[in-house]
Write a protein that holds these residues in place. Sequence first.
Motif, mmCIF file in Angstrom:
data_model
loop_
_atom_site.group_PDB
_atom_site.id
_atom_site.type_symbol
_atom_site.label_atom_id
_atom_site.label_comp_id
_atom_site.label_asym_id
_atom_site.label_seq_id
_atom_site.Cartn_x
_atom_site.Cartn_y
_atom_site.Cartn_z
ATOM 1 N N PHE A 1 7.335 -5.826 2.046
ATOM 2 C CA PHE A 1 6.722 -4.610 2.578
ATOM 3 C C PHE A 1 6.461 -4.773 4.066
ATOM 4 C CE2 PHE A 1 4.902 -3.740 -1.836
ATOM 5 C CZ PHE A 1 5.724 -2.648 -2.083
ATOM 6 N N LYS A 2 5.882 -5.906 4.424
ATOM 7 C CA LYS A 2 5.489 -6.149 5.814
ATOM 8 C C LYS A 2 6.702 -6.139 6.751
ATOM 9 C CE LYS A 2 2.640 -9.270 8.589
ATOM 10 N NZ LYS A 2 1.764 -10.445 8.547
ATOM 11 N N SER A 3 7.799 -6.707 6.298
ATOM 12 C CA SER A 3 8.992 -6.784 7.142
ATOM 13 C C SER A 3 9.808 -5.492 7.130
ATOM 14 C CB SER A 3 9.882 -7.941 6.676
ATOM 15 O OG SER A 3 10.438 -7.648 5.398
ATOM 16 N N GLY A 4 9.498 -4.604 6.179
ATOM 17 C CA GLY A 4 10.259 -3.365 6.070
ATOM 18 C C GLY A 4 11.456 -3.471 5.151
ATOM 19 N N HIS A 5 11.660 -4.620 4.514
ATOM 20 C CA HIS A 5 12.791 -4.807 3.607
ATOM 21 C C HIS A 5 12.595 -4.101 2.269
ATOM 22 C CE1 HIS A 5 13.768 -8.369 6.233
ATOM 23 N NE2 HIS A 5 14.887 -7.667 6.230
ATOM 24 N N ARG A 6 11.378 -3.759 1.942
ATOM 25 C CA ARG A 6 11.083 -3.055 0.691
ATOM 26 C C ARG A 6 10.523 -1.679 1.061
ATOM 27 N NH1 ARG A 6 9.631 -5.227 -4.718
ATOM 28 N NH2 ARG A 6 8.620 -3.516 -5.828
ATOM 29 N N PRO A 7 11.174 -0.619 0.579
ATOM 30 C CA PRO A 7 10.690 0.717 0.926
ATOM 31 C C PRO A 7 9.329 1.007 0.306
ATOM 32 C CG PRO A 7 12.534 0.845 -0.622
ATOM 33 C CD PRO A 7 12.348 -0.599 -0.271
ATOM 34 N N ALA A 8 8.544 1.796 1.011
ATOM 35 C CA ALA A 8 7.200 2.118 0.534
ATOM 36 C C ALA A 8 6.710 3.378 1.218
ATOM 37 C CB ALA A 8 6.249 0.968 0.837
ATOM 38 N N THR A 9 5.698 3.970 0.625
ATOM 39 C CA THR A 9 5.070 5.122 1.270
ATOM 40 C C THR A 9 3.955 4.659 2.195
ATOM 41 O OG1 THR A 9 3.618 5.393 -0.630
ATOM 42 C CG2 THR A 9 5.621 6.734 -0.580
ATOM 43 N N ILE A 10 3.194 3.642 1.761
ATOM 44 C CA ILE A 10 2.054 3.184 2.561
ATOM 45 C C ILE A 10 1.947 1.661 2.646
ATOM 46 C CG2 ILE A 10 0.363 3.235 0.682
ATOM 47 C CD1 ILE A 10 -1.603 4.425 2.819
ATOM 48 N N MET A 11 2.501 0.950 1.678
ATOM 49 C CA MET A 11 2.329 -0.508 1.641
ATOM 50 C C MET A 11 2.898 -1.209 2.872
ATOM 51 S SD MET A 11 0.424 -1.748 -0.647
ATOM 52 C CE MET A 11 0.826 -3.439 -0.232
ATOM 53 N N HIS A 12 3.946 -0.696 3.433
ATOM 54 C CA HIS A 12 4.493 -1.347 4.637
ATOM 55 C C HIS A 12 3.485 -1.268 5.787
ATOM 56 C CE1 HIS A 12 5.645 2.860 5.053
ATOM 57 N NE2 HIS A 12 5.810 2.659 6.349
ATOM 58 N N GLN A 13 2.734 -0.183 5.858
ATOM 59 C CA GLN A 13 1.713 -0.054 6.908
ATOM 60 C C GLN A 13 0.512 -0.936 6.608
ATOM 61 O OE1 GLN A 13 1.091 4.145 6.691
ATOM 62 N NE2 GLN A 13 2.733 4.617 8.123
ATOM 63 N N LEU A 14 0.055 -0.921 5.359
ATOM 64 C CA LEU A 14 -1.115 -1.724 4.990
ATOM 65 C C LEU A 14 -0.852 -3.217 5.151
ATOM 66 C CD1 LEU A 14 -2.273 0.220 1.816
ATOM 67 C CD2 LEU A 14 -3.325 0.246 4.076
ATOM 68 N N SER A 15 0.311 -3.669 4.695
ATOM 69 C CA SER A 15 0.609 -5.102 4.748
ATOM 70 C C SER A 15 0.696 -5.622 6.178
ATOM 71 C CB SER A 15 1.895 -5.410 3.980
ATOM 72 O OG SER A 15 2.981 -4.693 4.536
ATOM 73 N N LYS A 16 1.066 -4.781 7.118
ATOM 74 C CA LYS A 16 1.140 -5.200 8.523
ATOM 75 C C LYS A 16 -0.243 -5.435 9.120
ATOM 76 C CE LYS A 16 5.578 -3.123 9.493
ATOM 77 N NZ LYS A 16 6.312 -2.055 10.165
ATOM 78 N N GLY A 17 -1.282 -4.966 8.440
ATOM 79 C CA GLY A 17 -2.646 -5.168 8.916
ATOM 80 C C GLY A 17 -3.214 -6.536 8.572
ATOM 81 N N TYR A 18 -2.457 -7.336 7.849
ATOM 82 C CA TYR A 18 -2.912 -8.669 7.422
ATOM 83 C C TYR A 18 -1.956 -9.733 7.942
ATOM 84 C CZ TYR A 18 -5.821 -6.133 4.070
ATOM 85 O OH TYR A 18 -6.746 -5.298 3.491
ATOM 86 N N SER A 19 -2.495 -10.906 8.203
ATOM 87 C CA SER A 19 -1.643 -12.042 8.572
ATOM 88 C C SER A 19 -0.930 -12.536 7.315
ATOM 89 C CB SER A 19 -2.484 -13.174 9.169
ATOM 90 O OG SER A 19 -3.300 -13.756 8.160
#
Length: 102
Positions: free
Chosen positions: A68-86
């Motif tokens: 999710f964080k890298s954008g390799h998995r599509p998402a509606t919101i998880m890609h944004q949320l995961s980027k907020g964490y180390s």
Amino acid sequence: MNRKMALIGVLSTLMSGTALAQSVDSLQVRSWAAACANCHGTNGHAQAGNASLAGVSKDDLVKKLMDFKSGHRPATIMHQLSKGYSDEQLNAIAGYFASIKK
């Protein structure tokens, strides 16, 4: 003799600080994981229609979170949320949910 007592006092203080830091860390992880409750339910026990996180393998959760964080998995919101964490925080959150019984 006073130097030995002072050294013992300093070491005791440092050791108690380490124990406190470990306690705060586990509380911090629970706090981070609580943010997941909106979609994934309290302690990762989701309602129908959402993915439960409780008892899922830590490795699987870490992989999904990193994707999710890298954008390799599509998402509606998880890609944004995961980027907020180390990466370390995501690893700790995954470990927390993996340790909870399904």
